[in-house]
Design a protein around this motif. Structure first.
Motif, mmCIF file in Angstrom:
data_model
loop_
_atom_site.group_PDB
_atom_site.id
_atom_site.type_symbol
_atom_site.label_atom_id
_atom_site.label_comp_id
_atom_site.label_asym_id
_atom_site.label_seq_id
_atom_site.Cartn_x
_atom_site.Cartn_y
_atom_site.Cartn_z
ATOM 1 N N ILE A 1 10.777 0.972 -5.352
ATOM 2 C CA ILE A 1 10.015 1.663 -4.315
ATOM 3 C C ILE A 1 9.520 0.652 -3.296
ATOM 4 O O ILE A 1 9.615 0.869 -2.076
ATOM 5 N N CYS B 1 2.403 1.815 -3.317
ATOM 6 C CA CYS B 1 1.474 2.342 -4.320
ATOM 7 C C CYS B 1 1.290 3.838 -4.144
ATOM 8 O O CYS B 1 1.273 4.595 -5.128
ATOM 9 N N ILE B 2 1.165 4.263 -2.897
ATOM 10 C CA ILE B 2 0.999 5.697 -2.653
ATOM 11 C C ILE B 2 2.217 6.461 -3.150
ATOM 12 O O ILE B 2 2.110 7.451 -3.874
ATOM 13 N N ARG B 3 3.396 5.982 -2.776
ATOM 14 C CA ARG B 3 4.632 6.649 -3.216
ATOM 15 C C ARG B 3 4.753 6.658 -4.731
ATOM 16 O O ARG B 3 5.174 7.643 -5.338
ATOM 17 N N GLN C 1 0.835 -1.210 0.000
ATOM 18 C CA GLN C 1 0.000 0.000 0.000
ATOM 19 C C GLN C 1 0.867 1.257 0.000
ATOM 20 O O GLN C 1 0.634 2.189 -0.785
ATOM 21 N N GLU D 1 10.182 0.378 0.776
ATOM 22 C CA GLU D 1 9.114 0.344 1.784
ATOM 23 C C GLU D 1 9.279 -0.874 2.685
ATOM 24 O O GLU D 1 9.038 -0.806 3.885
ATOM 25 N N PHE E 1 2.384 6.409 -7.025
ATOM 26 C CA PHE E 1 1.410 7.295 -7.666
ATOM 27 C C PHE E 1 1.851 8.745 -7.545
ATOM 28 O O PHE E 1 1.774 9.528 -8.483
ATOM 29 N N GLU E 2 2.334 9.102 -6.374
ATOM 30 C CA GLU E 2 2.773 10.488 -6.168
ATOM 31 C C GLU E 2 4.033 10.795 -6.952
ATOM 32 O O GLU E 2 4.212 11.898 -7.436
ATOM 33 N N LEU F 1 -7.335 4.180 -2.468
ATOM 34 C CA LEU F 1 -6.290 4.615 -1.547
ATOM 35 C C LEU F 1 -5.458 5.746 -2.133
ATOM 36 O O LEU F 1 -5.245 6.781 -1.511
ATOM 37 N N VAL F 2 -5.001 5.544 -3.390
ATOM 38 C CA VAL F 2 -4.103 6.558 -3.950
ATOM 39 C C VAL F 2 -4.847 7.848 -4.247
ATOM 40 O O VAL F 2 -4.294 8.942 -4.119
#
Lengths: 176, 692
Positions: free
Chosen positions: A77, A54-56, A51, A81, A58-59, B31-32
């Motif tokens: 990435i 994925c956040i990293r 998770q 993590e 996407f950003e 989430l994103v």
């Protein structure tokens, strides 16, 4: 899905389209989770790692220059993590009231195949990642080196040794 | 063999990975997009804070070290004059060396920097921790204690044996495989040293093995040797050691050990000098050994103790902090130190002289008088601010090519009793290796690549720009460089290889004299006598590389009209391209290791391995002659070769050494392999059948 399609999706995701990101993610979802699970052992930690990655990702998509290296970039990435989780867990060990779960129990069923987690036990985190990336992802030494921040020569020389020793372990277990 | 093992493991293992619901594509999408909304509100403020804090730190640093105020007592007031080559970097009194005047100052400055560093977004702590047994076969250092060397770093061999290919005359370098003409000394993949007697009949006998600190569960210390020198009966070995504690904090100490090997069966350790840090490199010149390490301190920012923020050295195990007036705080960023020790080999009981400065060391170039340290600075791909990356993160060329980089060059005077930081400069781009930079007649010439732009920069003795040639082969990258007096030969490549001849007779105005385009590219250039240049590298076609290895012979007698006059191309082959793998036999002949990757009969490939060995080539009358090939079959690509008298030796980090007759190319003997089955076997086919 062909590479042009993937590139278009990456482009859209770069522009902030979460749905496109979800589609690209689904191409790698199981592999990402598998990598995290084999590296971290615990399913919960692996979920957290994926998770966060994925956040990293996407950003940080804006900084991805070359869409062809998307997969390597994503794994890099994810690897970071995983490392963060390992490091924070190690620090938590100083405080005994925290419950640091190591791995969920599952009954090894030898008849349907060797359990990968116990096979990897005893290897360092980096060695585990090298094995998972080469055996399951089919990454080349150069790709593995890129993802893990090692030199290709290091990966090559340790890979032969690790593969041979794991094989011996499996063969040994099968004859017991 | 790897592929077989991989398939076996994959097929034996349970495939029971089930993607949890929380990681489904729909949930990830949700989430994103939630996080993206949160971030766009906070993002602007956080970035502003980071920049604001960085600006405050910069101001604070300047205030703490007002360079005008710090005048260290031992700054020499006259310019040093040079005895021999007149190329010392001038002691620039105006250069604010920023020598600290107390440890408190240093600690305060680092702590202030650490606060800002910890606040930065997307901080990743990576380390290039090499696990036990994973010593990289790419690591190579030059070795050799040649007695005589000729101009431009090439070695005319007046002795009877091969010598390490050194960059600069009179400045010796360590290597993983060396000889003194009677014995062969090498390090292996596990970081141990072997001493092998090389008799004149070609037989090989291992006489001793040296292991650095063995790993124990108690100490958890990993340690391995990285390079060697042999001088009379002293074997000097560089090593790297580290341990990692439970919080994954890494403590590294690297240095040299000196062994008396008068009795080749029983080496006796006589001296150890070490420095905090890793990525050890060294030189020997004028019987002084210069030792260099990179000491990253960002992981100690969270330690309560200040001790680790000051570098220390270890003289025969006794730890001493580097004197604060030998620590230069000449940088606004405090993430790593470069530590330099100078050891007098004529008086091993004397204390090493140690100096440190803030920065990284990624490449080094050393003349008899000056050590130039090249440190890279990357643009972190997660943030917008350029940062000096923790030195432990840098992993070499593969990363470099996709990141914006700057190179900081620091000149250190190594004459005299202490080493002194003289001056520094920051340039855009990066250098390939120590062959990309050259000191000549008071100027420092550097060939650099910045993303896809190539430049030749000329700096004066104060490292100020004196001249520059930009726009060399735009869109391509530099692949090899050779400076020879007033001329620089530069090879660039993207699909084909232009070799440029650059005229540096006017240092303020370098210009391209001539060029030649050809397929493939050379990774290493070496003078071949009489206006000829040899290039070793990759072959190719108009469309790019084709997996072949190539040796080119260039006629560069007319700078305006360089020509490739001959070449040797071997299909499905690699040459060992590290400059130290190249062995001069005479002014116009040399040996180079190679590996042929496609074996001729595939059926025994997984058992016996590849064809690999050394090629012996001469350049005569504008033609390349393949004198001989010394080939074995083994499980790795061999990385070094040498000769003693009429015998030739080849080496691999796992496979040990094999000996051949130089004239008949007959395989004689083999010794020193690791126990895991890395044997070398003689080949049944002829060289022509293998090499084509």
């Amino acid at each position: 899905m062909d590479t042009n399609e993937t590139k278009k999706l990456i482009q859209k995701a770069k522009n902030g389209d979460a749905h496109s990101f979800g589609i690209i993610y689904s191409l790698y979802a199981r592999e990402l989770y598998r990598f995290a699970k084999y590296t971290l052992k615990s399913s919960e930690d692996a979920e957290d790692a994926v998770q966060n990655a994925c956040i990293r990702a996407f950003e940080g998509l804006g900084s991805l220059r070359n869409e062809d290296s998307f997969k390597t970039w994503f794994f890099k990435i994810l690897y970071n993590e995983c490392r963060k989780i390992t490091v924070s867990k190690a620090r938590l060990k100083e405080f005994p009231c925290e419950d640091v779960s190591v791995y969920d129990s599952h009954s090894p069923d030898v008849s349907s195949g060797v359990d990968m987690l116990s096979l990897l036990d005893g290897l360092s985190e980096k060695e585990k990642s090298v094995i998972v990336l080469s055996v399951f992802e089919g990454c080349t030494s150069k790709e593995i080196a890129d993802i893990l921040g090692l030199k290709p020569g290091t990966v090559r020389s340790s890979l032969s040794r690790l593969l041979a020793s794991l094989r011996k372990q499996i063969e040994g277990a099968q004859y017991e | 063999m790897n592929k077989e093992n991989m398939d076996f493991i994959k097929n034996s293992v349970k495939d029971d990975i089930v993607l949890p619901e929380s990681l489904s594509a729909e949930n990830i999408e949700k989430l994103v997009s939630e996080k993206a909304v949160q971030k766009s509100r906070k993002g602007k403020i956080r970035r502003f804070v980071a920049v604001g804090v960085a600006a405050c730190i910069a101001i604070v640093s300047i205030a703490l070290f007002p360079y005008e105020r710090i005048i260290p007592e031992n700054t020499p007031t006259e310019n040093k004059t040079e005895e021999s080559t007149g190329n010392a970097v001038q002691n620039n009194e105006e250069f604010k060396a920023g020598m600290a005047s107390s440890y408190d100052e240093i600690i305060r400055s680092i702590r202030a920097y650490a606060e800002e560093y910890n606040d930065r977004i997307y901080f990743y702590a990576e380390s290039d921790v090499l696990e036990e047994g994973m010593v990289s076969s790419d690591d190579s250092f030059a070795t050799g204690t040649g007695t005589d060397t000729a101009v431009n770093g090439s070695t005319i061999n007046k002795g009877q044996h091969g010598e390490t290919n050194i960059r600069e005359e009179g400045v010796y370098e360590e290597d993983i495989f060396i000889t003194d003409g009677e014995y062969i000394y090498f390090t292996d993949a596990y970081g141990k040293i072997s001493i092998i007697k090389a008799s004149s009949d070609g037989s090989l006998e291992k006489t001793a093995e040296i292991e650095n600190i063995p790993y124990t569960e108690e100490t958890k210390e990993h340690s391995y040797y990285t390079g060697l020198y042999i001088k009379d009966n002293l074997l000097i070995a560089s090593y790297s050691s580290y341990r990692v504690d439970e919080a994954y904090v890494r403590y590294a100490v690297s240095g040299i050990e000196i062994y008396d090997v008068s009795n080749k069966n029983e080496p006796v350790k006589v001296k150890t000098v070490a420095l905090d840090g890793s990525r050890v490199s060294s030189r020997i010149t004028d019987n002084k050994l210069i030792l260099i390490t990179n000491y990253g301190i960002t992981q100690y920012f969270s330690c309560i103790d200040d001790e680790l923020l000051i570098p220390s050295y270890y003289d025969d195990g006794i730890k001493t902090a580097v004197a604060c007036d030998c620590i230069y705080m000449n940088s606004a960023q405090a993430e790593a130190y470069v530590n330099i020790a100078k050891i007098d080999l004529d008086d091993l009981s004397s204390e090493p002289a140690v100096t440190s400065f803030l920065g990284n060391v990624n490449e080094t170039y050393c003349t008899k008088n000056t050590l130039y340290i090249m440190g890279y600075e990357y643009k972190n791909f997660y943030s917008d601010t350029a940062v000096l990356v923790d030195s432990a993160v840098v992993s070499g060329g593969a990363m470099l090519s996709s990141w914006n980089s700057k190179t900081k060059i620091t000149a250190v005077d190594i004459t005299g009793d202490k080493t002194q930081v003289k001056c520094s400069v920051e340039l855009e781009g990066s250098v390939l290796n120590s062959y990309s930079i050259d000191e000549y007649n008071g100027y420092l010439r550097i060939a650099m690549t910045n993303q896809e732009e190539n430049t030749l920069v000329v700096l004066n003795e104060r490292l100020e720009k004196a001249g520059e040639l930009t726009g060399i082969a735009p869109g391509e990258r530099i692949k090899s460089v050779r400076f020879m007096g007033d001329t620089a030969y530069v090879v660039t490549f993207v699909q084909t290889d232009p070799l440029f001849v650059i005229d540096l007779s006017e240092p303020t105005a370098p210009k391209i004299a001539g060029e030649v385009k050809l397929p493939g590219f050379s990774s290493y250039l070496h003078p071949a006598g009489d206006g000829y240049l040899v290039g070793v590298g990759y072959g190719g076609t108009e469309d790019g590389l084709d997996g072949s290895a190539k040796i080119s012979l260039f006629d560069v007698r007319d700078p305006k009209n360089p020509k490739e006059v001959d070449s040797i191309v071997i299909e499905n082959c690699d040459f060992a391209l590290e400059p130290k793998a190249f062995v001069s036999v005479s002014e116009n002949s040399f040996m180079i290791p190679f590996s042929v990757w496609k074996s001729i009969n595939d059926e025994d490939f997984y058992e016996k391995g590849i064809y690999t060995g050394a090629l012996y080539v001469s350049a005569e009358n504008g033609k390349l002659v393949r004198n001989n090939a010394y080939i074995v079959r083994c499980m790795e690509g061999l990385s070094r070769c040498t000769f003693i008298g009429d015998k030739v030796y080849v080496y691999g980090q796992c496979s040990g050494v094999a000996s051949f007759s130089m004239d008949s190319a007959e395989f004689i003997s083999h010794a020193g392999a690791l126990k895991d089955g890395y044997i070398m076997t003689a080949v049944e086919k002829t060289a022509d059948e293998i090499l084509g």
